[in-house]
Design a protein around this motif. Structure first.
Motif, PDB file in Angstrom:
ATOM      1  N   LYS A   3       0.830  -1.204   0.000  1.00 23.10           N
ATOM      2  CA  LYS A   3       0.000   0.000   0.000  1.00 23.10           C
ATOM      3  C   LYS A   3       0.867   1.258   0.000  1.00 23.10           C
ATOM      4  CE  LYS A   3      -4.005   2.002   2.378  1.00 23.10           C
ATOM      5  NZ  LYS A   3      -4.972   1.837   3.485  1.00 23.10           N
ATOM      6  N   ARG A   4       1.956   1.255   0.776  1.00 15.52           N
ATOM      7  CA  ARG A   4       2.858   2.410   0.806  1.00 15.52           C
ATOM      8  C   ARG A   4       3.496   2.646  -0.568  1.00 15.52           C
ATOM      9  NH1 ARG A   4       4.244   0.300   5.936  1.00 15.52           N
ATOM     10  NH2 ARG A   4       6.007  -0.841   5.031  1.00 15.52           N
ATOM     11  N   LEU A   5       3.972   1.564  -1.170  1.00 12.02           N
ATOM     12  CA  LEU A   5       4.619   1.693  -2.472  1.00 12.02           C
ATOM     13  C   LEU A   5       3.656   2.226  -3.527  1.00 12.02           C
ATOM     14  CD1 LEU A   5       6.617  -1.681  -2.529  1.00 12.02           C
ATOM     15  CD2 LEU A   5       7.596   0.621  -2.361  1.00 12.02           C
ATOM     16  N   GLU A   6       2.433   1.699  -3.530  1.00 13.55           N
ATOM     17  CA  GLU A   6       1.463   2.117  -4.529  1.00 13.55           C
ATOM     18  C   GLU A   6       0.992   3.543  -4.272  1.00 13.55           C
ATOM     19  OE1 GLU A   6      -0.265  -2.247  -5.833  1.00 13.55           O
ATOM     20  OE2 GLU A   6      -1.388  -1.075  -4.367  1.00 13.55           O
ATOM     21  N   PHE A   7       0.825   3.913  -2.991  1.00 17.13           N
ATOM     22  CA  PHE A   7       0.441   5.282  -2.671  1.00 17.13           C
ATOM     23  C   PHE A   7       1.506   6.261  -3.147  1.00 17.13           C
ATOM     24  CE2 PHE A   7       0.642   8.968   0.128  1.00 17.13           C
ATOM     25  CZ  PHE A   7      -0.640   9.485  -0.024  1.00 17.13           C
ATOM     26  N   HIS A   8       2.773   5.906  -2.938  1.00 14.66           N
ATOM     27  CA  HIS A   8       3.861   6.778  -3.384  1.00 14.66           C
ATOM     28  C   HIS A   8       3.854   6.908  -4.901  1.00 14.66           C
ATOM     29  CE1 HIS A   8       7.760   8.744  -3.561  1.00 14.66           C
ATOM     30  NE2 HIS A   8       8.128   7.846  -4.448  1.00 14.66           N
ATOM     31  N   TYR A   9       3.621   5.811  -5.600  1.00 14.93           N
ATOM     32  CA  TYR A   9       3.573   5.848  -7.063  1.00 14.93           C
ATOM     33  C   TYR A   9       2.441   6.759  -7.542  1.00 14.93           C
ATOM     34  CZ  TYR A   9       2.295   4.358 -11.763  1.00 14.93           C
ATOM     35  OH  TYR A   9       1.938   4.347 -13.089  1.00 14.93           O
ATOM     36  N   LEU A  10       1.251   6.589  -6.972  1.00 15.12           N
ATOM     37  CA  LEU A  10       0.104   7.382  -7.409  1.00 15.12           C
ATOM     38  C   LEU A  10       0.285   8.858  -7.061  1.00 15.12           C
ATOM     39  CD1 LEU A  10      -2.880   5.047  -6.460  1.00 15.12           C
ATOM     40  CD2 LEU A  10      -1.838   5.370  -8.702  1.00 15.12           C
ATOM     41  N   SER A  11       0.726   9.137  -5.838  1.00 17.22           N
ATOM     42  CA  SER A  11       0.838  10.535  -5.407  1.00 17.22           C
ATOM     43  C   SER A  11       1.962  11.257  -6.147  1.00 17.22           C
ATOM     44  CB  SER A  11       1.065  10.610  -3.894  1.00 17.22           C
ATOM     45  OG  SER A  11       2.244   9.913  -3.531  1.00 17.22           O
ATOM     46  N   SER A  12       3.048  10.558  -6.473  1.00 14.15           N
ATOM     47  CA  SER A  12       4.151  11.219  -7.171  1.00 14.15           C
ATOM     48  C   SER A  12       3.785  11.532  -8.616  1.00 14.15           C
ATOM     49  CB  SER A  12       5.409  10.345  -7.141  1.00 14.15           C
ATOM     50  OG  SER A  12       5.181   9.110  -7.814  1.00 14.15           O
ATOM     51  N   GLY A  13       2.887  10.740  -9.196  1.00 18.66           N
ATOM     52  CA  GLY A  13       2.498  10.980 -10.580  1.00 18.66           C
ATOM     53  C   GLY A  13       1.264  11.832 -10.735  1.00 18.66           C
ATOM     54  N   LEU A  14       0.596  12.174  -9.626  1.00 19.93           N
ATOM     55  CA  LEU A  14      -0.647  12.936  -9.689  1.00 19.93           C
ATOM     56  C   LEU A  14      -0.336  14.432  -9.682  1.00 19.93           C
ATOM     57  CD1 LEU A  14      -3.731  13.020  -9.632  1.00 19.93           C
ATOM     58  CD2 LEU A  14      -3.622  12.913  -7.141  1.00 19.93           C
ATOM     59  N   LYS A  15      -0.643  15.090 -10.787  1.00 22.18           N
ATOM     60  CA  LYS A  15      -0.419  16.524 -10.901  1.00 22.18           C
ATOM     61  C   LYS A  15      -1.766  17.195 -11.154  1.00 22.18           C
ATOM     62  CE  LYS A  15       4.225  15.831 -12.742  1.00 22.18           C
ATOM     63  NZ  LYS A  15       5.136  16.036 -13.893  1.00 22.18           N
ATOM     64  N   LEU A  16      -2.408  17.601 -10.077  1.00 21.92           N
ATOM     65  CA  LEU A  16      -3.725  18.206 -10.196  1.00 21.92           C
ATOM     66  C   LEU A  16      -3.629  19.595 -10.819  1.00 21.92           C
ATOM     67  CD1 LEU A  16      -5.450  17.257  -6.829  1.00 21.92           C
ATOM     68  CD2 LEU A  16      -5.894  16.306  -9.088  1.00 21.92           C
ATOM     69  N   THR A  17      -4.499  19.863 -11.742  1.00 19.85           N
ATOM     70  CA  THR A  17      -4.606  21.184 -12.344  1.00 19.85           C
ATOM     71  C   THR A  17      -6.032  21.683 -12.171  1.00 19.85           C
ATOM     72  OG1 THR A  17      -5.138  20.226 -14.505  1.00 19.85           O
ATOM     73  CG2 THR A  17      -2.825  20.660 -14.042  1.00 19.85           C
ATOM     74  N   PHE A  18      -6.230  22.951 -12.429  1.00 21.40           N
ATOM     75  CA  PHE A  18      -7.547  23.543 -12.254  1.00 21.40           C
ATOM     76  C   PHE A  18      -8.571  22.846 -13.147  1.00 21.40           C
ATOM     77  CE2 PHE A  18     -10.815  26.675 -13.430  1.00 21.40           C
ATOM     78  CZ  PHE A  18     -11.296  26.982 -12.165  1.00 21.40           C
ATOM     79  N   ASN A  19      -9.696  22.496 -12.547  1.00 25.43           N
ATOM     80  CA  ASN A  19     -10.824  21.896 -13.264  1.00 25.43           C
ATOM     81  C   ASN A  19     -10.550  20.474 -13.758  1.00 25.43           C
ATOM     82  OD1 ASN A  19     -13.533  22.475 -13.765  1.00 25.43           O
ATOM     83  ND2 ASN A  19     -13.151  22.787 -15.939  1.00 25.43           N
ATOM     84  N   GLN A  20      -9.486  19.871 -13.282  1.00 19.69           N
ATOM     85  CA  GLN A  20      -9.194  18.485 -13.658  1.00 19.69           C
ATOM     86  C   GLN A  20     -10.031  17.529 -12.824  1.00 19.69           C
ATOM     87  OE1 GLN A  20      -5.045  16.957 -14.189  1.00 19.69           O
ATOM     88  NE2 GLN A  20      -5.525  15.742 -12.384  1.00 19.69           N
ATOM     89  N   ILE A  21     -10.505  16.472 -13.446  1.00 17.05           N
ATOM     90  CA  ILE A  21     -11.272  15.451 -12.735  1.00 17.05           C
ATOM     91  C   ILE A  21     -10.444  14.178 -12.693  1.00 17.05           C
ATOM     92  CG2 ILE A  21     -13.341  14.015 -12.751  1.00 17.05           C
ATOM     93  CD1 ILE A  21     -14.863  16.299 -13.944  1.00 17.05           C
ATOM     94  N   THR A  22     -10.201  13.698 -11.479  1.00 20.47           N
ATOM     95  CA  THR A  22      -9.436  12.473 -11.251  1.00 20.47           C
ATOM     96  C   THR A  22     -10.335  11.469 -10.560  1.00 20.47           C
ATOM     97  OG1 THR A  22      -7.392  13.735 -11.005  1.00 20.47           O
ATOM     98  CG2 THR A  22      -7.405  11.483 -10.153  1.00 20.47           C
ATOM     99  N   LEU A  23     -10.328  10.256 -11.065  1.00 19.58           N
ATOM    100  CA  LEU A  23     -11.236   9.233 -10.570  1.00 19.58           C
ATOM    101  C   LEU A  23     -10.460   7.995 -10.151  1.00 19.58           C
ATOM    102  CD1 LEU A  23     -14.321   8.533 -10.346  1.00 19.58           C
ATOM    103  CD2 LEU A  23     -14.096   7.505 -12.599  1.00 19.58           C
ATOM    104  N   GLN A  24     -10.705   7.526  -8.940  1.00 15.35           N
ATOM    105  CA  GLN A  24     -10.116   6.269  -8.480  1.00 15.35           C
ATOM    106  C   GLN A  24     -11.214   5.222  -8.384  1.00 15.35           C
ATOM    107  OE1 GLN A  24      -7.431   6.294  -5.093  1.00 15.35           O
ATOM    108  NE2 GLN A  24      -8.288   4.358  -4.370  1.00 15.35           N
ATOM    109  N   VAL A  25     -11.035   4.136  -9.106  1.00 14.20           N
ATOM    110  CA  VAL A  25     -11.985   3.026  -9.079  1.00 14.20           C
ATOM    111  C   VAL A  25     -11.346   1.902  -8.279  1.00 14.20           C
ATOM    112  CG1 VAL A  25     -13.360   1.436 -10.459  1.00 14.20           C
ATOM    113  CG2 VAL A  25     -12.818   3.700 -11.361  1.00 14.20           C
ATOM    114  N   GLY A  26     -11.953   1.592  -7.153  1.00 13.98           N
ATOM    115  CA  GLY A  26     -11.374   0.589  -6.270  1.00 13.98           C
ATOM    116  C   GLY A  26     -10.639   1.251  -5.132  1.00 13.98           C
ATOM    117  N   CYS A  27     -11.012   0.889  -3.925  1.00 15.55           N
ATOM    118  CA  CYS A  27     -10.398   1.478  -2.736  1.00 15.55           C
ATOM    119  C   CYS A  27     -10.321   0.376  -1.685  1.00 15.55           C
ATOM    120  CB  CYS A  27     -11.226   2.655  -2.247  1.00 15.55           C
ATOM    121  SG  CYS A  27     -10.405   3.674  -1.026  1.00 15.55           S
ATOM    122  N   PRO A  28      -9.324  -0.532  -1.795  1.00 18.41           N
ATOM    123  CA  PRO A  28      -9.296  -1.726  -0.941  1.00 18.41           C
ATOM    124  C   PRO A  28      -9.368  -1.406   0.541  1.00 18.41           C
ATOM    125  CG  PRO A  28      -7.643  -1.885  -2.671  1.00 18.41           C
ATOM    126  CD  PRO A  28      -8.200  -0.493  -2.734  1.00 18.41           C
ATOM    127  N   GLY A  29     -10.315  -2.049   1.215  1.00 19.67           N
ATOM    128  CA  GLY A  29     -10.435  -1.918   2.656  1.00 19.67           C
ATOM    129  C   GLY A  29     -11.301  -0.780   3.129  1.00 19.67           C
TER     130      GLY A  29
END
Length: 244
Positions: free
Chosen positions: A27-53
């Motif tokens: 979970k730590r490794l995957e969170f780091h991967y997702l957060s490091s690649g996530l670059k939010l911009t104005f009016n951007q829509i980001t969707l996560q499908v699946g949220c284990p636990g």
């Protein structure tokens, strides 16, 4: 009670992912991967499908498999909103989402291609889909860490090559980005030597990225009769042929 066979395999995975030492490491490794690649911009829509636990289940779907999270629609600091919906029937318009994360959903779905097709439908042109999945080619960690999953008939682990073939059939540009190793705990980028890239394909889990490219349609026209003055002073192609 033997919870391993009383629960859906995704719920077994969610408990392992949330409560065990190797699960928390993944979970730590995957969170780091997702957060490091996530670059939010104005009016951007980001969707996560699946949220284990996390999150309450939708009727007919296991806990965590039907959770949708969207962030950054108009306010960059706005906290994620939670929705409950089936992963193969996402309540978004076509070409309305910039970034989609599929987090350990496909392995536990009887129809993973329907979920991928639905994600492709909602992605905007140039939108990205990131898929995190367990790797059936891992020879060591999965049998030791998630033994109950491997005994369950409803679990169908997908190789990176097979997943990328499905995505290419949807006309998405795909690549294997990284693998997640638990021994030692590290994220393995898919670059460098053949040995490094082989380690990615044998890691406990992996990340695949797919991009929905814009397609430029060339309108059909009538056949060429002549093309005037392609090269100045030479006349049209048709006239030049008559002179030969």
């Amino acid at each position: 009670m033997n919870k391993g066979f009383a629960q859906h395999p995704h719920e077994i995975f969610s408990e392992w992912y949330r409560d065990t030492t190797p699960g928390q490491a993944l979970k730590r490794l995957e969170f780091h991967y997702l957060s490091s690649g996530l670059k939010l911009t104005f009016n951007q829509i980001t969707l996560q499908v699946g949220c284990p636990g996390d999150s309450s289940p939708l009727n007919g779907f296991p806990r965590g498999m039907s959770c949708l999270m969207t962030s950054g629609p108009k306010e960059p600091q706005r906290p994620p909103a939670r929705l409950i919906a089936a992963p193969d029937d996402i309540p978004f318009d076509s070409q309305s989402v910039d970034l989609v994360y599929l987090v350990h959903v496909l392995e536990f779905s009887p129809e993973p291609c329907r979920i991928l097709k639905e994600c492709e439908r909602i992605l905007k042109p140039q939108g990205e889909l990131h898929v995190l999945a367990l790797n059936p080619w891992n020879p060591k960690n999965l049998p030791r860490c998630v033994p109950l999953l491997l005994k369950h008939a409803e679990t169908s682990l997908i190789t990176p090559s097979r997943l990328m073939a499905w995505l290419k059939n949807l006309n998405l540009d795909t690549c294997l980005v990284a693998g997640f190793s638990l021994t030692p705990e590290c994220c393995l980028p898919n670059r460098g030597s053949l040995l490094n890239r082989s380690r990615v394909r044998l890691a406990t889990a992996y990340a695949v990225r797919a991009i929905k490219r814009r397609q430029r349609l060339i309108p059909l026209g009538s056949p060429w009769s002549s093309i005037p003055e392609l090269i100045g002073g030479c006349g049209s192609i048709e006239t030049a042929f008559h002179r030969l």
